[in-house]
Design an enzyme around this catalytic site. Structure first.
Site, PDB file in Angstrom:
ATOM      1  N   PHE A 140       0.864  -1.191   0.000  1.00 31.13           N
ATOM      2  CA  PHE A 140       0.000   0.000   0.000  1.00 31.13           C
ATOM      3  C   PHE A 140       0.889   1.226   0.000  1.00 31.13           C
ATOM      4  O   PHE A 140       1.742   1.386   0.856  1.00 31.13           O
ATOM      5  CB  PHE A 140      -0.939   0.062   1.203  1.00 31.13           C
ATOM      6  CG  PHE A 140      -1.841   1.263   1.125  1.00 31.13           C
ATOM      7  CD1 PHE A 140      -3.018   1.221   0.388  1.00 31.13           C
ATOM      8  CD2 PHE A 140      -1.485   2.471   1.720  1.00 31.13           C
ATOM      9  CE1 PHE A 140      -3.833   2.343   0.258  1.00 31.13           C
ATOM     10  CE2 PHE A 140      -2.292   3.607   1.601  1.00 31.13           C
ATOM     11  CZ  PHE A 140      -3.463   3.531   0.878  1.00 31.13           C
ATOM     12  N   ASP A 225       9.466   2.409   2.244  1.00 27.82           N
ATOM     13  CA  ASP A 225       8.288   3.250   2.491  1.00 27.82           C
ATOM     14  C   ASP A 225       7.918   3.081   3.963  1.00 27.82           C
ATOM     15  O   ASP A 225       7.349   2.077   4.369  1.00 27.82           O
ATOM     16  CB  ASP A 225       7.131   2.823   1.578  1.00 27.82           C
ATOM     17  CG  ASP A 225       5.882   3.683   1.790  1.00 27.82           C
ATOM     18  OD1 ASP A 225       5.889   4.523   2.723  1.00 27.82           O
ATOM     19  OD2 ASP A 225       4.905   3.517   1.037  1.00 27.82           O
ATOM     20  N   LYS A 254       2.506  10.863   7.498  1.00 26.53           N
ATOM     21  CA  LYS A 254       1.693  10.562   8.688  1.00 26.53           C
ATOM     22  C   LYS A 254       2.215  11.254   9.968  1.00 26.53           C
ATOM     23  O   LYS A 254       2.025  12.452  10.110  1.00 26.53           O
ATOM     24  CB  LYS A 254       1.546   9.054   8.828  1.00 26.53           C
ATOM     25  CG  LYS A 254       0.720   8.487   7.643  1.00 26.53           C
ATOM     26  CD  LYS A 254       0.163   7.109   7.860  1.00 26.53           C
ATOM     27  CE  LYS A 254      -0.870   6.770   6.797  1.00 26.53           C
ATOM     28  NZ  LYS A 254      -0.473   5.756   5.832  1.00 26.53           N
TER      29      LYS A 254
HETATM   30  C1  LIG Z   1      -0.712   5.767   4.351  1.00 26.84           C
HETATM   31  C2  LIG Z   1       0.406   5.272   3.532  1.00 26.84           C
HETATM   32  C3  LIG Z   1       0.761   5.917   2.333  1.00 26.84           C
HETATM   33  C4  LIG Z   1      -0.046   7.051   1.731  1.00 26.84           C
HETATM   34  O1  LIG Z   1      -0.160   8.150   2.556  1.00 26.84           O
HETATM   35  P1  LIG Z   1      -1.335   9.225   2.280  1.00 26.84           P
HETATM   36  O2  LIG Z   1      -0.979  10.359   3.181  1.00 26.84           O
HETATM   37  O3  LIG Z   1      -2.617   8.562   2.648  1.00 26.84           O
HETATM   38  O4  LIG Z   1      -1.270   9.590   0.850  1.00 26.84           O
HETATM   39  C5  LIG Z   1       1.879   5.452   1.653  1.00 26.84           C
HETATM   40  N1  LIG Z   1       2.594   4.405   2.109  1.00 26.84           N
HETATM   41  C6  LIG Z   1       2.262   3.756   3.248  1.00 26.84           C
HETATM   42  C7  LIG Z   1       3.101   2.616   3.705  1.00 26.84           C
HETATM   43  C8  LIG Z   1       1.136   4.142   3.976  1.00 26.84           C
HETATM   44  O5  LIG Z   1       0.783   3.476   5.068  1.00 26.84           O
END
Ligand SMILES: *Cc1c(COP(=O)(O)O)cnc(C)c1O
Length: 400
Positions: A140, A225, A254
């Site tokens: 994701f 990521d 985040k």
């Molecule tokens: C939440 C998330 C994203 C995307 O972040 P947004 O602020 O929702 O665009 C990308 N990579 C990971 C691993 C995530 O958990």
């Protein structure tokens, strides 16, 4: 107005792109949130780990207020007095050489994709438009068209084609598949050290280290990521630290702002982020002084309050308590730090009904991937608060 009225309004006028639990939150502090009917809940999702520092942390709120009264947005057409200080804080904290600020996590990942491709053409010497990026099953990374193009979740892509080309998908945790997928045109391997949305999936021990070594051997960028797993969630600043590696780049978002403001970044070497020239990439709000001031304070709170160490210790404590419950519904309890997934057996009929039962008892959780309950409270949670939660979680896991 009571909860029902807000829910009706939302359902009537808002696009139905989410399926929220029916709790209408009006205010919050630390690990606790309050709904419009005055009911109190413990937040065990922490906005998908964006509020690691706890809701409305007074120091971060204060930094935001102070900066909001000075200057909020300059655009990068001009410089501002907060961004350079955030760069310095980030570089000193993480050991990376360069930073590029964006807003959402998806934008940070897009930045990493663009940087990798450009690095591939300018530095590695890949033929124009031939660059390949390897990703994992169950990943994701956000919701833009390019990012969903490499998702393995059918629903994320359904109806949104034509999709972006140039991605190869290998099984998460499978070293042989990664090795086989690499070609002379491979520029990067992008991986979540712990998959969050995938259901708090921890890869086999040694996987990340081996993957890193294979990437190095083939001159492929290893990009972590850590938008969800990073900034203390896993019990380390970055989850990749568990395997003693240093990726070529990392994406964060985040909790970078403690949940007060969308702030994200790609951190990398000079060689990689150095590929961007003026005009190549940008964002109106990226690197704005309000977001920068908020992020600086959010990072300070993380270290001043030892939230990373706390996450490690309380995570062990929480998982031990969960394991002691011995519920017939539970297939596996996994995670690192306060990043915990409880996977249920198929026969349990989905995690949603458990989340609804937990909500009745004053605990907010969200199911992920049908069968997993994620427990990821703000890292400011105390042992006593975990004990309070466990009394209720136990009842719910032991229901029929
Ligand atoms: C939440 C998330 C994203 C995307 O972040 P947004 O602020 O929702 O665009 C990308 N990579 C990971 C691993 C995530 O958990």
């Amino acid at each position: 107005m009571v909860s029902k009225d807000y829910i009706e309004l939302e359902n009537k006028y808002g696009a139905h792109n989410y399926h929220p639990l029916d709790v209408v939150i009006e205010k919050a502090q630390g690990v606790w949130v309050y709904d419009v009917d005055g009911k109190k809940y413990m937040d065990c999702l922490a906005a998908y780990s964006a509020v690691n520092q706890g809701h409305c942390h007074p120091r971060i709120v204060n930094a935001m207020k102070e900066q909001a009264e000075k200057v909020t947005l300059t655009s990068r057409a001009f410089r501002n007095s907060q961004l350079p200080l955030l760069y310095k804080d980030l570089v000193e904290l993480t050991g990376f050489e360069m930073v590029l600020m964006m807003n959402s996590g998806a934008e940070a990942v897009e930045t990493a994709l663009k940087a990798s491709r450009k690095w591939g053409y300018k530095i590695k010497g890949v033929e124009q438009n031939k660059a390949e990026i390897i990703v994992c099953t169950n990943n994701f990374a956000g919701r833009t068209i390019t990012i969903i193009s490499f998702s393995t979740e059918q629903q994320y892509k359904d109806g949104f084609g034509p999709l972006t080309e140039g991605f190869k998908i290998v099984e998460y945790g499978n070293i042989e598949e990664l090795e086989k997928a690499i070609t002379p045109n491979t520029v990067a391997f992008i991986v979540e050290p712990i998959q969050g949305e995938g259901g708090v999936v921890v890869p086999p021990e040694g996987y990340l280290k081996k993957a890193y070594e294979i990437c190095k051997k083939n001159n492929v960028l290893f990009i972590a990521d850590e938008i969800q797993s990073g900034l203390g969630r896993s019990g380390k600043l970055f989850a990749y630290e568990y395997e003693g590696i240093k990726p070529d780049a990392v994406t964060i978002g985040k909790a970078l702002s403690g949940g007060l403001y969308p702030v994200s970044a790609m951190l990398a070497s000079k060689e990689l982020l150095g590929v961007f020239n003026p005009g190549d990439h940008g964002s109106t709000f990226g690197g704005n002084p309000l977001g920068a001031a908020v992020a600086r304070e959010a990072l300070k709170v993380l270290t001043d309050e030892n939230l990373i160490e706390k996450s490690y210790e309380l995570g062990e404590y929480f998982r031990d308590k969960l394991k002691a419950v011995n519920s017939k519904h539970v297939k596996e309890i996994r995670g690192k730090g306060l990043f915990i997934g409880v996977e249920l057996h198929k026969e349990a009929n989905g995690a949603r009904r458990f989340c609804e039962a937990l909500m009745e008892k004053g605990i907010l959780c969200k199911e992920t991937h049908e069968n997993v309950i994620r427990f990821a409270p703000p890292l400011v949670i105390t042992k006593e608060e975990i004990d309070w939660a466990m009394e209720r979680i136990k009842d719910v896991l032991l229901m029929d």
